[in-house]
Design an enzyme around this catalytic site. Structure first.
Site, PDB file in Angstrom:
ATOM      1  N   MET A 152       0.843  -1.210   0.000  1.00  0.00           N
ATOM      2  CA  MET A 152       0.000   0.000   0.000  1.00  0.00           C
ATOM      3  C   MET A 152       0.878   1.261   0.000  1.00  0.00           C
ATOM      4  O   MET A 152       0.819   2.046   0.928  1.00  0.00           O
ATOM      5  CB  MET A 152      -0.916  -0.023   1.230  1.00  0.00           C
ATOM      6  CG  MET A 152      -1.826  -1.251   1.263  1.00  0.00           C
ATOM      7  SD  MET A 152      -2.811  -1.379   2.778  1.00  0.00           S
ATOM      8  CE  MET A 152      -1.568  -1.876   3.977  1.00  0.00           C
ATOM      9  N   GLN A 178     -10.685   3.202  -0.295  1.00  0.00           N
ATOM     10  CA  GLN A 178     -10.365   4.456   0.399  1.00  0.00           C
ATOM     11  C   GLN A 178     -11.182   5.611  -0.161  1.00  0.00           C
ATOM     12  O   GLN A 178     -11.789   6.389   0.581  1.00  0.00           O
ATOM     13  CB  GLN A 178      -8.875   4.764   0.274  1.00  0.00           C
ATOM     14  CG  GLN A 178      -7.972   3.891   1.120  1.00  0.00           C
ATOM     15  CD  GLN A 178      -6.509   4.194   0.891  1.00  0.00           C
ATOM     16  OE1 GLN A 178      -6.124   4.760  -0.137  1.00  0.00           O
ATOM     17  NE2 GLN A 178      -5.660   3.820   1.831  1.00  0.00           N
ATOM     18  N   THR A 187       2.084   1.697   5.984  1.00  0.00           N
ATOM     19  CA  THR A 187       1.449   2.858   5.370  1.00  0.00           C
ATOM     20  C   THR A 187       0.922   3.746   6.485  1.00  0.00           C
ATOM     21  O   THR A 187       0.456   3.238   7.516  1.00  0.00           O
ATOM     22  CB  THR A 187       0.286   2.449   4.448  1.00  0.00           C
ATOM     23  OG1 THR A 187      -0.575   3.584   4.224  1.00  0.00           O
ATOM     24  CG2 THR A 187      -0.553   1.347   5.051  1.00  0.00           C
ATOM     25  N   ASN A 188       0.996   5.049   6.305  1.00  0.00           N
ATOM     26  CA  ASN A 188       0.466   5.977   7.303  1.00  0.00           C
ATOM     27  C   ASN A 188      -1.057   5.997   7.304  1.00  0.00           C
ATOM     28  O   ASN A 188      -1.694   5.916   8.353  1.00  0.00           O
ATOM     29  CB  ASN A 188       0.994   7.392   7.046  1.00  0.00           C
ATOM     30  CG  ASN A 188       2.453   7.554   7.413  1.00  0.00           C
ATOM     31  OD1 ASN A 188       2.798   7.908   8.530  1.00  0.00           O
ATOM     32  ND2 ASN A 188       3.333   7.296   6.453  1.00  0.00           N
ATOM     33  N   THR A 189      -1.656   6.102   6.121  1.00  0.00           N
ATOM     34  CA  THR A 189      -3.102   6.273   6.022  1.00  0.00           C
ATOM     35  C   THR A 189      -3.864   5.147   6.705  1.00  0.00           C
ATOM     36  O   THR A 189      -4.868   5.393   7.396  1.00  0.00           O
ATOM     37  CB  THR A 189      -3.529   6.369   4.547  1.00  0.00           C
ATOM     38  OG1 THR A 189      -2.944   7.542   3.966  1.00  0.00           O
ATOM     39  CG2 THR A 189      -5.038   6.446   4.406  1.00  0.00           C
ATOM     40  N   CYS A 230       3.527  10.089   4.558  1.00  0.00           N
ATOM     41  CA  CYS A 230       3.074   9.082   3.601  1.00  0.00           C
ATOM     42  C   CYS A 230       4.317   8.304   3.224  1.00  0.00           C
ATOM     43  O   CYS A 230       5.369   8.901   2.972  1.00  0.00           O
ATOM     44  CB  CYS A 230       2.438   9.720   2.376  1.00  0.00           C
ATOM     45  SG  CYS A 230       2.034   8.529   1.077  1.00  0.00           S
ATOM     46  N   THR A 231       4.208   6.981   3.195  1.00  0.00           N
ATOM     47  CA  THR A 231       5.413   6.165   3.029  1.00  0.00           C
ATOM     48  C   THR A 231       6.025   6.258   1.644  1.00  0.00           C
ATOM     49  O   THR A 231       7.119   5.729   1.423  1.00  0.00           O
ATOM     50  CB  THR A 231       5.119   4.699   3.386  1.00  0.00           C
ATOM     51  OG1 THR A 231       3.960   4.253   2.678  1.00  0.00           O
ATOM     52  CG2 THR A 231       4.895   4.548   4.883  1.00  0.00           C
ATOM     53  N   GLU A 232       5.358   6.937   0.696  1.00  0.00           N
ATOM     54  CA  GLU A 232       5.962   7.151  -0.623  1.00  0.00           C
ATOM     55  C   GLU A 232       6.661   8.494  -0.768  1.00  0.00           C
ATOM     56  O   GLU A 232       7.437   8.683  -1.716  1.00  0.00           O
ATOM     57  CB  GLU A 232       4.897   7.051  -1.726  1.00  0.00           C
ATOM     58  CG  GLU A 232       4.461   5.644  -2.085  1.00  0.00           C
ATOM     59  CD  GLU A 232       3.417   5.117  -1.121  1.00  0.00           C
ATOM     60  OE1 GLU A 232       3.289   3.884  -1.012  1.00  0.00           O
ATOM     61  OE2 GLU A 232       2.734   5.926  -0.461  1.00  0.00           O
TER      62      GLU A 232
END
Length: 232
Positions: A10, A52, A83-85, A197-199
């Site tokens: 994710m 989401q 993932t943060n979200t 956000c992990t990206e």
């Protein structure tokens, strides 16, 4: 060594970075042939993204709970949501398993406090920036004052994540947009900025900001290495 259970995919772009950081961290701590003992559940992110944006958080919670239980049954002894979200449902995931969930906010906030900062900017998906599950933990449990970008900046940050970063697309235009958003957060009083956000760490570098950046992906992974190698 404990077995780290990773709820990933994710997106897979950031999950791959988690895997690298975990193994590098264990190798650095335990020797050149050492690597992390881990299990990975990797979602098809297109399914997750659709839920989401439909706001079907009940279905998303069920998916994460299933993944967490599968990892626990497979032998995981500590759990990460990569993932943060999706930490929006961290409480439900923790309640569903008997192993500890390492929350992504906590090692990030700890490093920020150790550095002496109290007012921080937050970048992430619209869900992370706008909803209380993330900001409230930072403020209520860690005593931090959280600033988020304005409406147009939040929309731009969110769009770039979902349309570009999760697909591995890195452009100078996107980097310039993020640099401008960060500069406005600094002007508003941010002493540091969380890459929530992990990206985002794929795009933004330390020299893109006038204040320190705290990369949640790296801090989360390093905290997992500490947990995995901790003496029982």
């Amino acid at each position: 060594m404990q077995t780290i259970g990773l709820i990933g995919g994710m997106s897979w772009e950031s999950s791959a970075h988690y895997y690298r950081l975990l193994n590098e961290g264990v190798r650095d701590r335990s020797g050149p042939t050492a690597s992390a003992r881990c299990l990975l559940w990797s979602f098809d992110f297109s399914d997750i993204e659709a839920l989401q944006h439909r706001g079907d958080w009940d279905a998303l919670t069920a998916h994460l709970v299933d993944a967490a239980r599968w990892l626990e049954a497979g032998g995981a002894t500590v759990l990460l949501i990569c993932t943060n979200t999706m930490h929006r449902m961290a409480g439900a995931v923790q309640a569903a398993v008997g192993i500890p969930l390492l929350h992504i906010v906590d090692p990030t906030a700890e490093k920020i406090r150790q550095a002496g900062f109290r007012t921080i900017g937050l970048l992430g998906t619209a869900f992370t920036m706008e909803e209380g599950f993330y900001k409230d933990r930072l403020s209520e449990q860690h005593g931090l004052r959280v600033l988020i970008p304005g409406d147009q900046d939040r929309a731009a940050v969110h769009r770039i994540i979902y349309e570009e970063l999760v697909a591995g697309k890195i452009t100078d235009e996107a980097r310039a947009t993020y640099r401008a958003v960060i500069a406005r957060l600094v002007d508003a009083g941010a002493e540091a900025v969380i890459l929530g956000c992990t990206e985002i760490m794929l795009l933004v570098r330390p020299d893109d900001s006038a204040v320190p950046l705290f990369d949640t992906t790296t801090l989360h992974a390093l905290a997992a290495v500490d947990a995995a190698l901790a003496t029982p």
